[in-house]
Design a protein around this motif. Structure first.
Motif, PDB file in Angstrom:
ATOM      1  N   PRO A   9      37.735  58.335  39.180  1.00 34.39           N
ATOM      2  CA  PRO A   9      38.346  57.315  40.038  1.00 34.39           C
ATOM      3  C   PRO A   9      39.225  56.366  39.236  1.00 34.39           C
ATOM      4  CG  PRO A   9      36.028  57.586  40.545  1.00 34.39           C
ATOM      5  CD  PRO A   9      36.291  58.363  39.289  1.00 34.39           C
ATOM      6  N   GLY A  10      40.302  55.916  39.860  1.00 37.65           N
ATOM      7  CA  GLY A  10      41.249  55.029  39.202  1.00 37.65           C
ATOM      8  C   GLY A  10      40.936  53.566  39.454  1.00 37.65           C
ATOM      9  N   VAL A  11      41.759  52.720  38.898  1.00 35.43           N
ATOM     10  CA  VAL A  11      41.602  51.271  39.047  1.00 35.43           C
ATOM     11  C   VAL A  11      41.613  50.902  40.533  1.00 35.43           C
ATOM     12  CG1 VAL A  11      42.693  49.032  38.579  1.00 35.43           C
ATOM     13  CG2 VAL A  11      42.647  50.805  36.804  1.00 35.43           C
ATOM     14  N   GLY A  12      40.650  50.080  40.914  1.00 28.65           N
ATOM     15  CA  GLY A  12      40.532  49.630  42.295  1.00 28.65           C
ATOM     16  C   GLY A  12      39.688  50.532  43.183  1.00 28.65           C
ATOM     17  N   GLU A  13      39.280  51.685  42.668  1.00 30.63           N
ATOM     18  CA  GLU A  13      38.489  52.621  43.470  1.00 30.63           C
ATOM     19  C   GLU A  13      36.999  52.482  43.161  1.00 30.63           C
ATOM     20  OE1 GLU A  13      41.485  56.331  44.176  1.00 30.63           O
ATOM     21  OE2 GLU A  13      40.345  56.358  42.315  1.00 30.63           O
ATOM     22  N   MET A  27      37.752  48.498  37.177  1.00 27.57           N
ATOM     23  CA  MET A  27      38.655  47.382  36.903  1.00 27.57           C
ATOM     24  C   MET A  27      39.718  47.750  35.870  1.00 27.57           C
ATOM     25  SD  MET A  27      37.440  45.346  39.037  1.00 27.57           S
ATOM     26  CE  MET A  27      38.447  43.925  38.697  1.00 27.57           C
ATOM     27  N   GLY A  28      39.444  48.776  35.079  1.00 27.63           N
ATOM     28  CA  GLY A  28      40.404  49.205  34.073  1.00 27.63           C
ATOM     29  C   GLY A  28      39.701  49.920  32.937  1.00 27.63           C
ATOM     30  N   GLY A  32      38.226  52.648  24.956  1.00 24.22           N
ATOM     31  CA  GLY A  32      37.400  53.818  25.212  1.00 24.22           C
ATOM     32  C   GLY A  32      36.272  53.595  26.199  1.00 24.22           C
ATOM     33  N   ARG A  33      36.322  52.511  26.923  1.00 25.03           N
ATOM     34  CA  ARG A  33      35.305  52.199  27.930  1.00 25.03           C
ATOM     35  C   ARG A  33      35.970  51.958  29.272  1.00 25.03           C
ATOM     36  NH1 ARG A  33      29.766  51.762  26.148  1.00 25.03           N
ATOM     37  NH2 ARG A  33      29.903  51.719  23.902  1.00 25.03           N
ATOM     38  N   LEU A  48      30.805  54.471  29.701  1.00 27.23           N
ATOM     39  CA  LEU A  48      31.530  55.518  28.983  1.00 27.23           C
ATOM     40  C   LEU A  48      32.287  56.364  30.004  1.00 27.23           C
ATOM     41  CD1 LEU A  48      28.775  56.577  26.440  1.00 27.23           C
ATOM     42  CD2 LEU A  48      30.857  55.261  25.970  1.00 27.23           C
ATOM     43  N   PRO A  49      33.506  56.759  29.691  1.00 29.25           N
ATOM     44  CA  PRO A  49      34.322  57.498  30.661  1.00 29.25           C
ATOM     45  C   PRO A  49      33.646  58.739  31.238  1.00 29.25           C
ATOM     46  CG  PRO A  49      35.667  56.833  28.810  1.00 29.25           C
ATOM     47  CD  PRO A  49      34.238  56.493  28.456  1.00 29.25           C
TER      48      PRO A  49
END
Length: 76
Positions: A9-13, A27-28, A32-33, A48-49
């Motif tokens: 998921p991207g920013v805002g999702e 949030m962003g 690396g986090r 962690l991603p």
């Protein structure tokens, strides 16, 4: 771009941190986090991603309903 980055998921999702089990808003990304915060607001946390995934439909609905219920309770 790797396939993990394409499906995360991207920013805002809304997203799920599988390490903690928490659902939050992305949030962003920095250092690396993935930075997330609770859907209804609150203290951000880092994940962690590879632990950040799209929530199931049930998890997403539950998170959105919890936010809505909290908003209803906080009205005068």
């Amino acid at each position: 771009m790797g396939s993990d980055e394409e499906t995360r998921p991207g920013v805002g999702e809304l997203a799920k941190d599988t390490a903690s089990g928490k659902i939050g808003v992305v949030m962003g990304e920095w250092a690396g986090r993935v930075h997330m915060r609770p859907a209804g607001g609150g203290v951000e946390w880092d994940a962690l991603p590879h632990h950040v995934v799209a929530p199931s439909a049930r998890e997403e609905l539950s998170a959105r309903l919890a936010v809505r219920n909290e908003m209803t309770r906080s009205r005068p």
